[in-house]
Design an enzyme around this catalytic site. Structure first.
Site, mmCIF file in Angstrom:
data_model
loop_
_atom_site.group_PDB
_atom_site.id
_atom_site.type_symbol
_atom_site.label_atom_id
_atom_site.label_comp_id
_atom_site.label_asym_id
_atom_site.label_seq_id
_atom_site.Cartn_x
_atom_site.Cartn_y
_atom_site.Cartn_z
ATOM 1 N N ASN A 1 -14.515 -107.863 -12.012
ATOM 2 C CA ASN A 1 -15.325 -107.048 -10.925
ATOM 3 C C ASN A 1 -16.615 -106.624 -11.542
ATOM 4 O OD1 ASN A 1 -16.152 -105.256 -9.011
ATOM 5 N ND2 ASN A 1 -14.432 -103.916 -9.306
ATOM 6 N N LYS B 1 -18.968 -105.063 -10.166
ATOM 7 C CA LYS B 1 -19.515 -103.694 -9.596
ATOM 8 C C LYS B 1 -20.997 -103.715 -9.301
ATOM 9 C CE LYS B 1 -15.924 -101.423 -11.789
ATOM 10 N NZ LYS B 1 -15.451 -100.104 -12.447
ATOM 11 N N HIS C 1 -10.940 -99.844 -3.643
ATOM 12 C CA HIS C 1 -11.212 -99.421 -5.283
ATOM 13 C C HIS C 1 -11.644 -97.945 -5.431
ATOM 14 C CE1 HIS C 1 -13.196 -99.297 -9.182
ATOM 15 N NE2 HIS C 1 -12.821 -100.392 -9.420
ATOM 16 N N GLU D 1 -13.832 -96.314 -6.962
ATOM 17 C CA GLU D 1 -15.126 -95.969 -6.486
ATOM 18 C C GLU D 1 -15.409 -95.970 -5.143
ATOM 19 O OE1 GLU D 1 -16.597 -98.673 -9.376
ATOM 20 O OE2 GLU D 1 -15.517 -97.658 -10.901
ATOM 21 N N GLU E 1 -4.675 -99.433 -10.693
ATOM 22 C CA GLU E 1 -5.791 -99.017 -11.777
ATOM 23 C C GLU E 1 -5.689 -97.482 -11.718
ATOM 24 O OE1 GLU E 1 -9.315 -102.046 -11.849
ATOM 25 O OE2 GLU E 1 -9.708 -100.827 -10.131
ATOM 26 N N GLY F 1 -13.321 -97.436 -16.984
ATOM 27 C CA GLY F 1 -14.570 -97.264 -17.733
ATOM 28 C C GLY F 1 -14.361 -96.130 -18.798
ATOM 29 N N SER G 1 -10.205 -100.594 -18.371
ATOM 30 C CA SER G 1 -10.407 -100.547 -19.719
ATOM 31 C C SER G 1 -9.873 -101.704 -20.680
ATOM 32 C CB SER G 1 -10.310 -99.075 -20.510
ATOM 33 O OG SER G 1 -11.216 -98.241 -20.012
HETATM 34 P P1 13P Z 1 -13.063 -101.121 -16.303
HETATM 35 O O1 13P Z 1 -12.504 -102.290 -17.157
HETATM 36 O O2 13P Z 1 -14.706 -101.140 -16.946
HETATM 37 O O3 13P Z 1 -12.375 -100.023 -16.791
HETATM 38 O O4 13P Z 1 -13.262 -101.115 -14.994
HETATM 39 C C1 13P Z 1 -11.854 -101.425 -14.433
HETATM 40 C C2 13P Z 1 -12.097 -101.579 -12.887
HETATM 41 O O5 13P Z 1 -12.557 -100.555 -12.314
HETATM 42 C C3 13P Z 1 -12.241 -102.958 -12.282
HETATM 43 O O6 13P Z 1 -12.137 -102.856 -10.963
#
Ligand code: 13P
Length: 254
Positions: A9, A11, A98, A100, A170, A176, A215
């Site tokens: 992903n 983003k 997601h 976010e 997740e 992150g 992560s």
């Molecule tokens: P990270 O792998 O950067 O922690 O992000 C995970 C994520 O949000 C994938 O959708």
């Protein structure tokens, strides 16, 4: 043994130069792995068509997905992306829910369930993200949160909702953070999610996968992927580093 699914992903990252540098070597690398492992990249949606053009349809060893879809098919919804348009350009996988988007765009469980429904109607594959915040984890609410996020999908989409779909567990605190959830915790919750879904239906579920996201790196990939109920990863940061991403694919396939 199921074929693992590795999703990158991106983003809000990437540009034309980066795309060329990333995809040519990735595609070569995947010659060895694409039969054993499904790799999906979700770049910012405006680049999907460009990536498709770089690769003729028969030499592309990966799939492209969208990071979002609107809960309407067409009409006065400025800035949105429709499931029909995604289908029109040959996209099959779509991330929804997601964290976010849940937080930054105030997407509720109901809106996400409507998106899920629209994707199923168009025979696209939803990648539904679920998971708890740090505070919810501390208060031992992880299972409750996952159940709530799953229940609303069943309520709106019916008992076959999760056939041909992906759930990405997740935990929000792990995204992150350089601090992945422990493999045992991931297994525990993934197992719970699988059983919970099974407990709500009266048929044998088909093509249902559980990913872990938060992560993921080459350092933790092996421990995580060897958990029985983990079928693959949804990867953010590490999917933007070609070496790291290909190493994770390699590790997943040992
Ligand atoms: P990270 O792998 O950067 O922690 O992000 C995970 C994520 O949000 C994938 O959708």
């Amino acid at each position: 043994m199921i074929k693992p699914i590795i999703i990158g992903n991106w983003k809000l990252n990437g540009n034309k130069v980066f795309i060329r540098k990333f995809f040519e070597p990735l595609n070569r690398f995947l010659s060895k792995y694409h039969k054993k492992c499904t790799v999906i990249i979700t770049p910012p949606v405006l680049y999907i068509y460009l990536i498709q053009k770089i690769f003729s349809s028969n030499n592309k060893k990966f799939f492209l997905g969208s990071q979002n879809v609107d809960n309407h098919i067409l009409g006065p919804f400025t800035g949105e992306i429709s499931s029909c348009m995604l289908k029109d350009i040959g996209v099959k996988y779509v991330i929804i829910g997601h964290s976010e988007r849940r937080f930054n765009h105030k997407e509720s469980n109901t809106i996400i369930a409507k998106k899920f429904h629209i994707l199923k109607e168009k025979k696209l594959i939803p990648i539904l993200c679920i998971g708890e915040t740090q505070e919810e984890k501390i208060n031992k609410k992880t299972k409750e949160i996952c159940m709530e996020q799953i229940d609303v999908i069943f309520n709106i989409c019916g008992s076959y909702a999760f056939d041909n779909s992906i759930i990405a567990y997740e935990p929000i605190w792990a995204i992150g953070s350089k601090n992945s959830a422990k493999a045992k915790e991931v297994q525990y919750i993934s197992h719970f999610i699988r059983n919970y879904i099974k407990s709500k239906i009266n048929h044998k579920i088909k093509n249902f996968f559980i990913q872990y996201g938060g992560s993921v790196t080459r350092k933790n990939a092996k421990k995580l992927i060897t958990q029985k109920d983990v079928d693959g990863f949804l990867i953010g940061g590490s999917s933007l580093k070609l070496k790291e991403f290909t190493k994770i694919i390699e590790i997943t396939n040992i």
